[in-house]
Design an enzyme around this catalytic site. Structure first.
Site, short mmCIF file in Angstrom:
data_model
loop_
_atom_site.label_atom_id
_atom_site.label_comp_id
_atom_site.label_asym_id
_atom_site.label_seq_id
_atom_site.Cartn_x
_atom_site.Cartn_y
_atom_site.Cartn_z
N GLU A 339 0.82 -1.22 0.00
CA GLU A 339 0.00 0.00 0.00
C GLU A 339 0.85 1.27 0.00
O GLU A 339 0.47 2.29 0.58
CB GLU A 339 -0.96 0.00 1.20
CG GLU A 339 -1.91 -1.18 1.23
CD GLU A 339 -2.80 -1.22 2.45
OE1 GLU A 339 -2.80 -0.23 3.23
OE2 GLU A 339 -3.50 -2.21 2.67
N GLU A 431 -5.69 -7.96 0.12
CA GLU A 431 -6.41 -7.67 1.38
C GLU A 431 -7.81 -7.22 1.01
O GLU A 431 -8.00 -6.52 0.01
CB GLU A 431 -5.74 -6.55 2.18
CG GLU A 431 -4.51 -6.92 2.94
CD GLU A 431 -3.99 -5.74 3.77
OE1 GLU A 431 -4.81 -4.92 4.24
OE2 GLU A 431 -2.76 -5.64 3.93
#
Length: 507
Positions: A339, A431
Protein backbone atom coordinates in the site's frame (compact mmCIF):
# COMPACT_ATOMS: atom_id res chain seq x y z
CA UNK A 1 -5.00 -32.26 -17.35
CA UNK A 2 -3.01 -29.08 -17.88
CA UNK A 3 -4.20 -28.72 -21.46
CA UNK A 4 -7.79 -29.32 -20.36
CA UNK A 5 -7.58 -26.59 -17.76
CA UNK A 6 -6.19 -24.21 -20.35
CA UNK A 7 -9.18 -24.84 -22.60
CA UNK A 8 -11.63 -24.36 -19.73
CA UNK A 9 -9.93 -21.09 -18.82
CA UNK A 10 -10.20 -19.84 -22.39
CA UNK A 11 -13.87 -20.80 -22.58
CA UNK A 12 -14.59 -19.01 -19.30
CA UNK A 13 -12.75 -15.92 -20.39
CA UNK A 14 -14.56 -15.81 -23.71
CA UNK A 15 -17.90 -16.20 -21.98
CA UNK A 16 -16.99 -13.34 -19.67
CA UNK A 17 -16.11 -11.22 -22.67
CA UNK A 18 -19.52 -11.88 -24.19
CA UNK A 19 -17.92 -13.54 -27.22
CA UNK A 20 -19.07 -17.15 -26.88
CA UNK A 21 -22.56 -17.86 -28.21
CA UNK A 22 -22.26 -21.44 -29.35
CA UNK A 23 -20.10 -24.55 -29.31
CA UNK A 24 -17.49 -23.49 -31.86
CA UNK A 25 -14.00 -24.92 -31.79
CA UNK A 26 -11.35 -23.36 -29.56
CA UNK A 27 -9.56 -21.62 -32.44
CA UNK A 28 -12.82 -20.16 -33.70
CA UNK A 29 -13.66 -18.88 -30.23
CA UNK A 30 -10.29 -17.18 -29.98
CA UNK A 31 -10.71 -15.56 -33.38
CA UNK A 32 -14.20 -14.34 -32.47
CA UNK A 33 -12.81 -12.70 -29.34
CA UNK A 34 -10.03 -11.01 -31.29
CA UNK A 35 -12.41 -9.76 -33.95
CA UNK A 36 -14.82 -8.36 -31.38
CA UNK A 37 -12.02 -6.55 -29.57
CA UNK A 38 -10.60 -5.14 -32.80
CA UNK A 39 -13.94 -3.94 -34.12
CA UNK A 40 -15.25 -2.54 -30.84
CA UNK A 41 -16.20 1.14 -30.79
CA UNK A 42 -17.74 2.60 -27.62
CA UNK A 43 -21.21 4.09 -27.93
CA UNK A 44 -22.35 6.83 -25.56
CA UNK A 45 -25.84 5.85 -24.42
CA UNK A 46 -26.38 8.65 -21.90
CA UNK A 47 -24.86 12.06 -21.19
CA UNK A 48 -25.93 13.95 -18.07
CA UNK A 49 -24.79 17.39 -16.96
CA UNK A 50 -24.10 17.69 -13.23
CA UNK A 51 -26.00 20.97 -12.94
CA UNK A 52 -29.15 19.13 -14.08
CA UNK A 53 -28.74 16.27 -11.59
CA UNK A 54 -30.05 16.08 -8.02
CA UNK A 55 -27.60 17.87 -5.71
CA UNK A 56 -27.42 16.73 -2.09
CA UNK A 57 -26.05 18.51 1.00
CA UNK A 58 -23.60 21.31 0.34
CA UNK A 59 -23.20 20.43 -3.32
CA UNK A 60 -24.22 23.31 -5.57
CA UNK A 61 -23.66 24.62 -9.08
CA UNK A 62 -20.89 26.99 -10.09
CA UNK A 63 -19.39 28.37 -13.29
CA UNK A 64 -16.13 29.91 -12.05
CA UNK A 65 -13.76 27.26 -13.37
CA UNK A 66 -13.27 27.12 -17.15
CA UNK A 67 -13.45 24.12 -19.43
CA UNK A 68 -16.86 22.74 -18.47
CA UNK A 69 -19.68 21.72 -20.78
CA UNK A 70 -23.29 22.83 -20.47
CA UNK A 71 -24.16 25.75 -18.17
CA UNK A 72 -21.92 24.93 -15.22
CA UNK A 73 -20.72 22.18 -12.92
CA UNK A 74 -21.31 20.80 -9.44
CA UNK A 75 -18.99 21.67 -6.55
CA UNK A 76 -19.05 21.72 -2.74
CA UNK A 77 -18.30 18.07 -1.96
CA UNK A 78 -17.17 18.90 1.57
CA UNK A 79 -19.12 16.94 4.17
CA UNK A 80 -20.09 13.27 4.47
CA UNK A 81 -23.24 12.65 2.46
CA UNK A 82 -22.66 15.47 -0.02
CA UNK A 83 -23.52 14.02 -3.41
CA UNK A 84 -24.60 14.44 -7.01
CA UNK A 85 -27.26 11.95 -8.17
CA UNK A 86 -27.79 11.19 -11.87
CA UNK A 87 -30.76 9.33 -13.35
CA UNK A 88 -29.84 7.40 -16.48
CA UNK A 89 -31.50 4.83 -18.75
CA UNK A 90 -29.75 1.76 -20.14
CA UNK A 91 -31.02 0.63 -23.58
CA UNK A 92 -30.31 -3.06 -22.81
CA UNK A 93 -28.64 -5.41 -20.34
CA UNK A 94 -24.87 -5.21 -20.57
CA UNK A 95 -21.59 -3.73 -19.43
CA UNK A 96 -21.02 0.01 -19.48
CA UNK A 97 -18.29 2.47 -18.50
CA UNK A 98 -19.26 5.34 -16.23
CA UNK A 99 -17.17 8.30 -17.37
CA UNK A 100 -17.14 11.11 -14.81
CA UNK A 101 -15.62 14.42 -15.93
CA UNK A 102 -14.04 15.91 -12.81
CA UNK A 103 -11.37 18.41 -11.76
CA UNK A 104 -9.44 19.13 -8.56
CA UNK A 105 -6.32 20.78 -7.20
CA UNK A 106 -4.83 17.40 -6.23
CA UNK A 107 -5.51 13.65 -6.21
CA UNK A 108 -8.92 12.68 -4.80
CA UNK A 109 -11.13 9.62 -4.52
CA UNK A 110 -14.90 9.68 -4.08
CA UNK A 111 -17.60 7.05 -3.70
CA UNK A 112 -19.77 5.82 -6.58
CA UNK A 113 -23.06 4.01 -6.03
CA UNK A 114 -25.38 2.27 -8.47
CA UNK A 115 -28.97 2.05 -7.25
CA UNK A 116 -27.69 2.35 -3.68
CA UNK A 117 -24.98 -0.32 -4.04
CA UNK A 118 -21.32 0.65 -3.78
CA UNK A 119 -19.16 0.37 -6.89
CA UNK A 120 -16.06 1.56 -5.03
CA UNK A 121 -14.42 4.90 -5.79
CA UNK A 122 -13.63 7.09 -8.76
CA UNK A 123 -10.27 8.86 -8.95
CA UNK A 124 -9.79 12.53 -9.77
CA UNK A 125 -6.28 13.58 -10.74
CA UNK A 126 -5.04 17.12 -10.21
CA UNK A 127 -5.85 19.49 -13.03
CA UNK A 128 -8.69 20.65 -15.26
CA UNK A 129 -11.77 18.64 -16.19
CA UNK A 130 -10.82 15.20 -17.41
CA UNK A 131 -12.45 11.81 -17.72
CA UNK A 132 -12.27 9.40 -14.77
CA UNK A 133 -13.84 6.02 -15.42
CA UNK A 134 -15.53 3.29 -13.41
CA UNK A 135 -15.15 0.40 -15.83
CA UNK A 136 -17.47 -2.45 -16.80
CA UNK A 137 -20.50 -1.70 -14.68
CA UNK A 138 -23.33 -4.12 -15.37
CA UNK A 139 -26.61 -2.32 -16.05
CA UNK A 140 -29.93 -3.99 -16.69
CA UNK A 141 -32.27 -2.47 -19.24
CA UNK A 142 -34.15 0.53 -17.88
CA UNK A 143 -33.62 3.36 -15.43
CA UNK A 144 -30.85 3.58 -12.85
CA UNK A 145 -29.62 6.00 -10.21
CA UNK A 146 -25.88 6.74 -10.19
CA UNK A 147 -24.59 8.65 -7.19
CA UNK A 148 -21.18 10.26 -6.76
CA UNK A 149 -20.73 10.96 -3.05
CA UNK A 150 -18.07 12.65 -0.95
CA UNK A 151 -15.25 10.45 0.32
CA UNK A 152 -12.19 12.67 0.13
CA UNK A 153 -14.36 15.36 -1.45
CA UNK A 154 -13.12 18.67 -2.87
CA UNK A 155 -13.76 18.06 -6.54
CA UNK A 156 -15.68 19.79 -9.30
CA UNK A 157 -17.98 17.55 -11.34
CA UNK A 158 -18.94 18.57 -14.88
CA UNK A 159 -20.93 15.62 -16.25
CA UNK A 160 -21.43 11.88 -16.47
CA UNK A 161 -21.34 9.91 -19.70
CA UNK A 162 -22.40 6.27 -19.90
CA UNK A 163 -20.74 4.33 -22.72
CA UNK A 164 -20.72 0.70 -23.82
CA UNK A 165 -17.71 -1.10 -22.30
CA UNK A 166 -15.03 -2.88 -24.26
CA UNK A 167 -15.21 -6.68 -23.95
CA UNK A 168 -12.68 -8.40 -21.72
CA UNK A 169 -9.57 -9.55 -23.56
CA UNK A 170 -9.32 -13.26 -22.62
CA UNK A 171 -5.54 -13.11 -22.81
CA UNK A 172 -5.43 -11.27 -19.46
CA UNK A 173 -6.01 -14.63 -17.76
CA UNK A 174 -3.05 -16.23 -19.52
CA UNK A 175 -0.72 -15.21 -16.72
CA UNK A 176 2.92 -16.15 -17.06
CA UNK A 177 4.24 -18.57 -14.46
CA UNK A 178 7.84 -17.53 -15.12
CA UNK A 179 9.21 -16.16 -11.86
CA UNK A 180 11.31 -13.05 -11.41
CA UNK A 181 13.96 -15.13 -9.66
CA UNK A 182 15.38 -17.59 -12.22
CA UNK A 183 16.73 -19.69 -9.34
CA UNK A 184 13.35 -20.25 -7.72
CA UNK A 185 13.21 -23.67 -6.08
CA UNK A 186 10.92 -26.53 -7.10
CA UNK A 187 8.38 -25.96 -4.32
CA UNK A 188 7.96 -22.36 -5.44
CA UNK A 189 7.61 -23.37 -9.08
CA UNK A 190 4.97 -25.93 -8.16
CA UNK A 191 2.96 -23.35 -6.23
CA UNK A 192 3.20 -20.79 -9.04
CA UNK A 193 2.15 -23.47 -11.54
CA UNK A 194 -0.91 -24.28 -9.46
CA UNK A 195 -1.89 -20.63 -9.10
CA UNK A 196 -1.57 -20.02 -12.85
CA UNK A 197 -3.41 -23.24 -13.78
CA UNK A 198 -6.44 -22.01 -11.83
CA UNK A 199 -6.28 -18.34 -12.76
CA UNK A 200 -9.28 -17.24 -14.77
CA UNK A 201 -11.61 -20.07 -13.72
CA UNK A 202 -11.07 -20.53 -9.97
CA UNK A 203 -10.56 -18.21 -6.99
CA UNK A 204 -8.70 -19.28 -3.84
CA UNK A 205 -10.22 -18.29 -0.51
CA UNK A 206 -7.90 -16.64 2.00
CA UNK A 207 -7.87 -15.18 5.50
CA UNK A 208 -5.37 -13.29 7.63
CA UNK A 209 -5.04 -14.73 11.14
CA UNK A 210 -2.17 -13.80 13.46
CA UNK A 211 -2.59 -17.05 15.38
CA UNK A 212 -2.69 -19.37 12.38
CA UNK A 213 -5.13 -22.00 11.17
CA UNK A 214 -6.39 -22.75 14.68
CA UNK A 215 -6.88 -19.09 15.53
CA UNK A 216 -10.04 -17.10 16.00
CA UNK A 217 -10.69 -16.04 12.40
CA UNK A 218 -10.21 -19.52 10.95
CA UNK A 219 -12.36 -21.10 13.63
CA UNK A 220 -15.34 -18.79 13.18
CA UNK A 221 -15.17 -19.22 9.40
CA UNK A 222 -15.11 -22.99 9.84
CA UNK A 223 -18.10 -22.79 12.16
CA UNK A 224 -20.04 -20.54 9.76
CA UNK A 225 -19.23 -22.32 6.49
CA UNK A 226 -17.86 -25.76 7.39
CA UNK A 227 -14.92 -24.75 5.18
CA UNK A 228 -11.35 -23.64 5.82
CA UNK A 229 -9.59 -20.96 3.73
CA UNK A 230 -6.94 -22.22 1.32
CA UNK A 231 -4.62 -19.27 1.95
CA UNK A 232 -3.35 -18.16 5.38
CA UNK A 233 -2.19 -14.56 5.68
CA UNK A 234 0.53 -13.77 8.22
CA UNK A 235 2.75 -10.82 9.16
CA UNK A 236 6.46 -10.60 9.99
CA UNK A 237 5.85 -7.44 12.02
CA UNK A 238 6.79 -8.85 15.44
CA UNK A 239 10.21 -9.96 14.19
CA UNK A 240 11.21 -6.37 13.37
CA UNK A 241 14.16 -5.27 15.58
CA UNK A 242 12.48 -2.14 16.99
CA UNK A 243 9.55 -4.28 18.16
CA UNK A 244 11.78 -7.05 19.51
CA UNK A 245 13.56 -4.36 21.54
CA UNK A 246 10.21 -3.69 23.21
CA UNK A 247 9.51 -7.33 24.01
CA UNK A 248 7.68 -8.55 20.90
CA UNK A 249 7.99 -12.23 20.04
CA UNK A 250 7.11 -13.54 16.60
CA UNK A 251 5.34 -16.84 15.97
CA UNK A 252 4.36 -16.48 12.32
CA UNK A 253 7.19 -18.60 10.92
CA UNK A 254 6.08 -21.64 12.93
CA UNK A 255 2.43 -21.02 12.01
CA UNK A 256 3.35 -20.88 8.32
CA UNK A 257 5.25 -24.16 8.47
CA UNK A 258 2.29 -25.86 10.15
CA UNK A 259 -0.23 -24.61 7.59
CA UNK A 260 1.97 -25.67 4.69
CA UNK A 261 2.36 -29.08 6.31
CA UNK A 262 -1.43 -29.30 6.51
CA UNK A 263 -1.79 -28.60 2.79
CA UNK A 264 -2.35 -24.86 2.72
CA UNK A 265 -0.74 -21.84 1.06
CA UNK A 266 0.87 -19.00 3.02
CA UNK A 267 1.19 -15.32 2.20
CA UNK A 268 3.19 -12.83 4.25
CA UNK A 269 3.09 -9.06 4.54
CA UNK A 270 5.45 -7.03 6.72
CA UNK A 271 4.30 -4.06 8.76
CA UNK A 272 7.86 -2.81 8.95
CA UNK A 273 8.35 -0.93 12.21
CA UNK A 274 10.89 1.82 11.57
CA UNK A 275 14.18 1.61 13.50
CA UNK A 276 13.91 2.95 17.05
CA UNK A 277 15.95 6.04 16.14
CA UNK A 278 13.10 7.24 13.93
CA UNK A 279 10.13 6.52 16.19
CA UNK A 280 8.25 9.62 17.34
CA UNK A 281 4.99 8.04 18.52
CA UNK A 282 4.07 4.81 20.26
CA UNK A 283 6.63 2.14 19.33
CA UNK A 284 3.91 -0.30 18.27
CA UNK A 285 2.67 2.17 15.63
CA UNK A 286 6.10 2.54 14.11
CA UNK A 287 5.07 1.47 10.62
CA UNK A 288 2.80 4.51 10.23
CA UNK A 289 4.18 7.69 8.69
CA UNK A 290 2.65 9.79 11.47
CA UNK A 291 4.59 7.86 14.14
CA UNK A 292 8.03 8.28 12.55
CA UNK A 293 10.41 10.93 11.26
CA UNK A 294 12.26 8.67 8.85
CA UNK A 295 13.21 10.24 5.50
CA UNK A 296 13.47 7.37 3.03
CA UNK A 297 14.53 9.65 0.20
CA UNK A 298 17.62 10.76 2.15
CA UNK A 299 18.45 7.16 3.04
CA UNK A 300 18.15 5.92 -0.53
CA UNK A 301 20.08 8.90 -1.91
CA UNK A 302 23.05 8.18 0.38
CA UNK A 303 22.46 11.14 2.70
CA UNK A 304 21.75 9.06 5.83
CA UNK A 305 24.19 6.18 6.10
CA UNK A 306 23.14 5.27 9.62
CA UNK A 307 19.53 4.99 8.48
CA UNK A 308 20.58 2.80 5.58
CA UNK A 309 22.52 0.49 7.88
CA UNK A 310 19.56 0.23 10.26
CA UNK A 311 17.22 -0.71 7.41
CA UNK A 312 19.67 -3.37 6.26
CA UNK A 313 19.70 -4.77 9.80
CA UNK A 314 15.90 -4.98 9.72
CA UNK A 315 15.95 -6.77 6.38
CA UNK A 316 18.51 -9.21 7.75
CA UNK A 317 16.11 -10.10 10.58
CA UNK A 318 13.23 -10.89 8.22
CA UNK A 319 15.45 -12.67 5.72
CA UNK A 320 16.53 -15.05 8.47
CA UNK A 321 12.87 -16.03 9.02
CA UNK A 322 12.31 -16.56 5.31
CA UNK A 323 15.46 -18.68 5.25
CA UNK A 324 13.92 -20.93 7.93
CA UNK A 325 10.84 -21.35 5.75
CA UNK A 326 12.98 -22.12 2.70
CA UNK A 327 14.87 -24.81 4.60
CA UNK A 328 11.51 -26.29 5.64
CA UNK A 329 10.40 -26.40 1.99
CA UNK A 330 7.73 -23.70 2.39
CA UNK A 331 7.14 -21.36 -0.60
CA UNK A 332 5.84 -17.92 0.34
CA UNK A 333 3.61 -15.43 -1.43
CA UNK A 334 5.77 -12.52 -0.26
CA UNK A 335 4.11 -9.07 -0.18
CA UNK A 336 6.52 -6.49 1.24
CA UNK A 337 6.17 -2.69 1.28
CA UNK A 338 2.42 -2.87 0.74
CA UNK A 339 0.00 0.00 0.00
CA UNK A 340 2.93 2.34 -0.59
CA UNK A 341 1.20 4.89 -2.80
CA UNK A 342 -1.26 5.72 -0.02
CA UNK A 343 1.53 7.36 1.97
CA UNK A 344 0.22 6.22 5.36
CA UNK A 345 3.19 3.85 5.78
CA UNK A 346 6.67 5.36 6.05
CA UNK A 347 7.99 3.43 3.05
CA UNK A 348 5.55 5.37 0.86
CA UNK A 349 5.86 8.79 2.49
CA UNK A 350 8.86 9.96 0.42
CA UNK A 351 7.30 9.28 -2.95
CA UNK A 352 7.53 6.71 -5.70
CA UNK A 353 11.22 7.08 -6.56
CA UNK A 354 12.51 6.37 -3.05
CA UNK A 355 10.01 3.55 -2.65
CA UNK A 356 11.04 1.82 -5.87
CA UNK A 357 14.71 2.05 -4.89
CA UNK A 358 13.93 0.37 -1.57
CA UNK A 359 11.77 -2.30 -3.18
CA UNK A 360 14.45 -3.18 -5.74
CA UNK A 361 17.11 -3.17 -3.03
CA UNK A 362 14.98 -5.50 -0.91
CA UNK A 363 14.51 -7.84 -3.88
CA UNK A 364 18.22 -7.85 -4.70
CA UNK A 365 19.33 -8.41 -1.10
CA UNK A 366 16.88 -11.23 -0.42
CA UNK A 367 17.38 -12.91 -3.79
CA UNK A 368 21.08 -12.50 -4.45
CA UNK A 369 22.63 -12.04 -1.02
CA UNK A 370 20.47 -14.42 0.97
CA UNK A 371 19.61 -16.80 -1.84
CA UNK A 372 15.94 -16.85 -0.92
CA UNK A 373 14.53 -18.96 -3.73
CA UNK A 374 11.20 -19.72 -2.07
CA UNK A 375 9.56 -16.34 -2.70
CA UNK A 376 6.79 -15.41 -5.11
CA UNK A 377 6.98 -11.61 -5.15
CA UNK A 378 3.57 -9.98 -4.78
CA UNK A 379 3.78 -6.25 -5.52
CA UNK A 380 1.15 -4.16 -3.78
CA UNK A 381 2.04 -0.53 -4.48
CA UNK A 382 -1.47 0.21 -5.85
CA UNK A 383 -0.46 2.77 -8.47
CA UNK A 384 1.16 2.34 -11.88
CA UNK A 385 3.69 5.11 -11.15
CA UNK A 386 5.01 3.03 -8.24
CA UNK A 387 5.55 -0.15 -10.25
CA UNK A 388 9.21 -1.22 -9.86
CA UNK A 389 9.44 -3.26 -13.09
CA UNK A 390 8.39 -6.65 -14.38
CA UNK A 391 11.72 -8.18 -13.42
CA UNK A 392 10.91 -7.70 -9.72
CA UNK A 393 7.24 -8.71 -9.71
CA UNK A 394 5.50 -12.08 -10.03
CA UNK A 395 1.94 -11.17 -8.97
CA UNK A 396 0.09 -7.87 -8.58
CA UNK A 397 -2.02 -7.37 -5.46
CA UNK A 398 -4.74 -4.85 -4.67
CA UNK A 399 -6.08 -4.07 -1.17
CA UNK A 400 -9.74 -2.97 -1.19
CA UNK A 401 -12.00 -2.00 1.70
CA UNK A 402 -15.23 -0.81 0.04
CA UNK A 403 -17.36 -0.55 3.18
CA UNK A 404 -19.86 -2.86 4.86
CA UNK A 405 -21.70 -5.66 3.02
CA UNK A 406 -20.45 -4.60 -0.39
CA UNK A 407 -20.33 -7.76 -2.50
CA UNK A 408 -19.52 -6.24 -5.88
CA UNK A 409 -16.58 -7.71 -7.81
CA UNK A 410 -14.50 -4.49 -7.79
CA UNK A 411 -13.88 -5.04 -11.50
CA UNK A 412 -12.77 -1.45 -11.99
CA UNK A 413 -9.77 -1.89 -9.67
CA UNK A 414 -9.12 -5.36 -11.05
CA UNK A 415 -8.77 -4.07 -14.61
CA UNK A 416 -6.72 -1.10 -13.44
CA UNK A 417 -4.27 -3.51 -11.79
CA UNK A 418 -4.19 -5.73 -14.88
CA UNK A 419 -2.96 -2.77 -16.88
CA UNK A 420 -0.21 -1.62 -14.51
CA UNK A 421 2.04 -3.53 -16.91
CA UNK A 422 1.80 -4.92 -20.43
CA UNK A 423 3.20 -8.21 -19.16
CA UNK A 424 0.67 -10.87 -18.21
CA UNK A 425 0.77 -10.84 -14.42
CA UNK A 426 -1.75 -12.53 -12.17
CA UNK A 427 -3.85 -10.11 -10.12
CA UNK A 428 -5.04 -10.98 -6.60
CA UNK A 429 -7.09 -9.30 -3.89
CA UNK A 430 -4.28 -9.28 -1.35
CA UNK A 431 -6.41 -7.67 1.38
CA UNK A 432 -10.12 -7.09 1.65
CA UNK A 433 -12.79 -6.20 4.18
CA UNK A 434 -15.95 -7.61 2.59
CA UNK A 435 -15.75 -10.81 0.58
CA UNK A 436 -16.95 -10.26 -2.99
CA UNK A 437 -19.60 -12.43 -4.63
CA UNK A 438 -17.80 -14.98 -6.85
CA UNK A 439 -20.75 -15.11 -9.25
CA UNK A 440 -20.42 -11.35 -9.82
CA UNK A 441 -16.68 -11.75 -10.35
CA UNK A 442 -17.38 -14.38 -13.02
CA UNK A 443 -20.06 -12.24 -14.65
CA UNK A 444 -17.90 -9.10 -14.65
CA UNK A 445 -14.62 -10.73 -15.63
CA UNK A 446 -12.86 -9.79 -12.38
CA UNK A 447 -11.25 -13.18 -11.77
CA UNK A 448 -9.00 -12.36 -8.84
CA UNK A 449 -6.50 -15.17 -8.22
CA UNK A 450 -7.44 -15.18 -4.55
CA UNK A 451 -8.95 -13.03 -1.83
CA UNK A 452 -7.44 -12.68 1.64
CA UNK A 453 -9.73 -11.03 4.19
CA UNK A 454 -8.00 -8.96 6.86
CA UNK A 455 -8.30 -10.13 10.44
CA UNK A 456 -10.11 -8.81 13.51
CA UNK A 457 -13.38 -6.96 13.06
CA UNK A 458 -13.83 -8.09 9.46
CA UNK A 459 -14.53 -11.61 10.72
CA UNK A 460 -14.71 -11.69 14.52
CA UNK A 461 -14.79 -8.57 16.67
CA UNK A 462 -14.52 -9.99 20.17
CA UNK A 463 -11.02 -11.09 21.14
CA UNK A 464 -12.22 -13.55 23.74
CA UNK A 465 -15.42 -14.92 22.20
CA UNK A 466 -15.12 -16.93 18.99
CA UNK A 467 -18.26 -15.55 17.35
CA UNK A 468 -18.57 -14.56 13.71
CA UNK A 469 -19.31 -10.91 13.01
CA UNK A 470 -21.49 -10.19 9.98
CA UNK A 471 -20.84 -6.45 9.99
CA UNK A 472 -18.86 -6.64 6.75
CA UNK A 473 -19.94 -9.95 5.20
CA UNK A 474 -23.19 -11.50 6.36
CA UNK A 475 -22.86 -15.05 7.61
CA UNK A 476 -25.22 -16.51 5.03
CA UNK A 477 -23.38 -14.68 2.26
CA UNK A 478 -20.04 -15.96 3.54
CA UNK A 479 -21.37 -19.51 3.54
CA UNK A 480 -22.70 -19.02 0.00
CA UNK A 481 -19.39 -17.63 -1.23
CA UNK A 482 -17.30 -20.40 0.35
CA UNK A 483 -19.57 -23.04 -1.17
CA UNK A 484 -19.39 -21.52 -4.66
CA UNK A 485 -18.03 -23.99 -7.23
CA UNK A 486 -15.50 -21.42 -8.42
CA UNK A 487 -13.99 -20.99 -4.94
CA UNK A 488 -11.17 -23.21 -3.70
CA UNK A 489 -11.02 -24.06 0.00
CA UNK A 490 -8.32 -25.95 1.91
CA UNK A 491 -9.89 -29.36 1.36
CA UNK A 492 -9.72 -28.82 -2.42
CA UNK A 493 -6.05 -27.86 -2.64
CA UNK A 494 -4.06 -30.73 -4.21
CA UNK A 495 -0.74 -32.00 -2.88
CA UNK A 496 1.43 -29.03 -3.83
CA UNK A 497 4.58 -30.90 -2.90
CA UNK A 498 4.14 -33.07 -6.00
CA UNK A 499 2.08 -30.72 -8.22
CA UNK A 500 3.36 -30.76 -11.83
CA UNK A 501 5.59 -27.85 -12.81
CA UNK A 502 4.48 -25.97 -15.92
CA UNK A 503 6.64 -26.42 -18.97
CA UNK A 504 7.53 -22.73 -19.14
CA UNK A 505 9.26 -23.11 -15.75
CA UNK A 506 11.42 -26.04 -16.81
CA UNK A 507 13.30 -24.21 -19.55
Amino acid sequence: MRGGKGKIRLLAALMLAGSLTGCAQKTEESELAKEELQSFKPEIVASCEAEDAALVGKVHTDATRTGYSGEGYATGFEQDGDACVFTVASPKDGFYDLDFYTASTDYKENYVYLDGESLGTVVTEAGDFAKSTVSRVYLTEGGHEIRLEKYWGWIDLDKLEVATAQPIDPSIYEASAVLANPNADEATKRLMSYLCDNYGTKILSGQYCDTGEFGKEFQVIKKATDKTPAVLGLDFMEYTPSRVENGSVGHSTDLAMQFWKDGGIVTFCWHWNAPSKYLTGQWYSGFYTESTNIDLAKIMNGEDQEGYDLLMKDIDAIASQLKILQEAGVPVLWRPLHEASGGWFWWGASGADAYKKLYILLYDKMTNEYGLNNLIWVWNGQDADWYPGDEYVDIIGEDIYPGERVYTSQVNKYLEAVHYTEAHKMVVLSENGCVFDPDLAIRDGAMWGFWCTWNGEFVAKDIAIYTYSDQYTEEEKLKQFYENEAVITLDEVPDLKSYPIREELTK
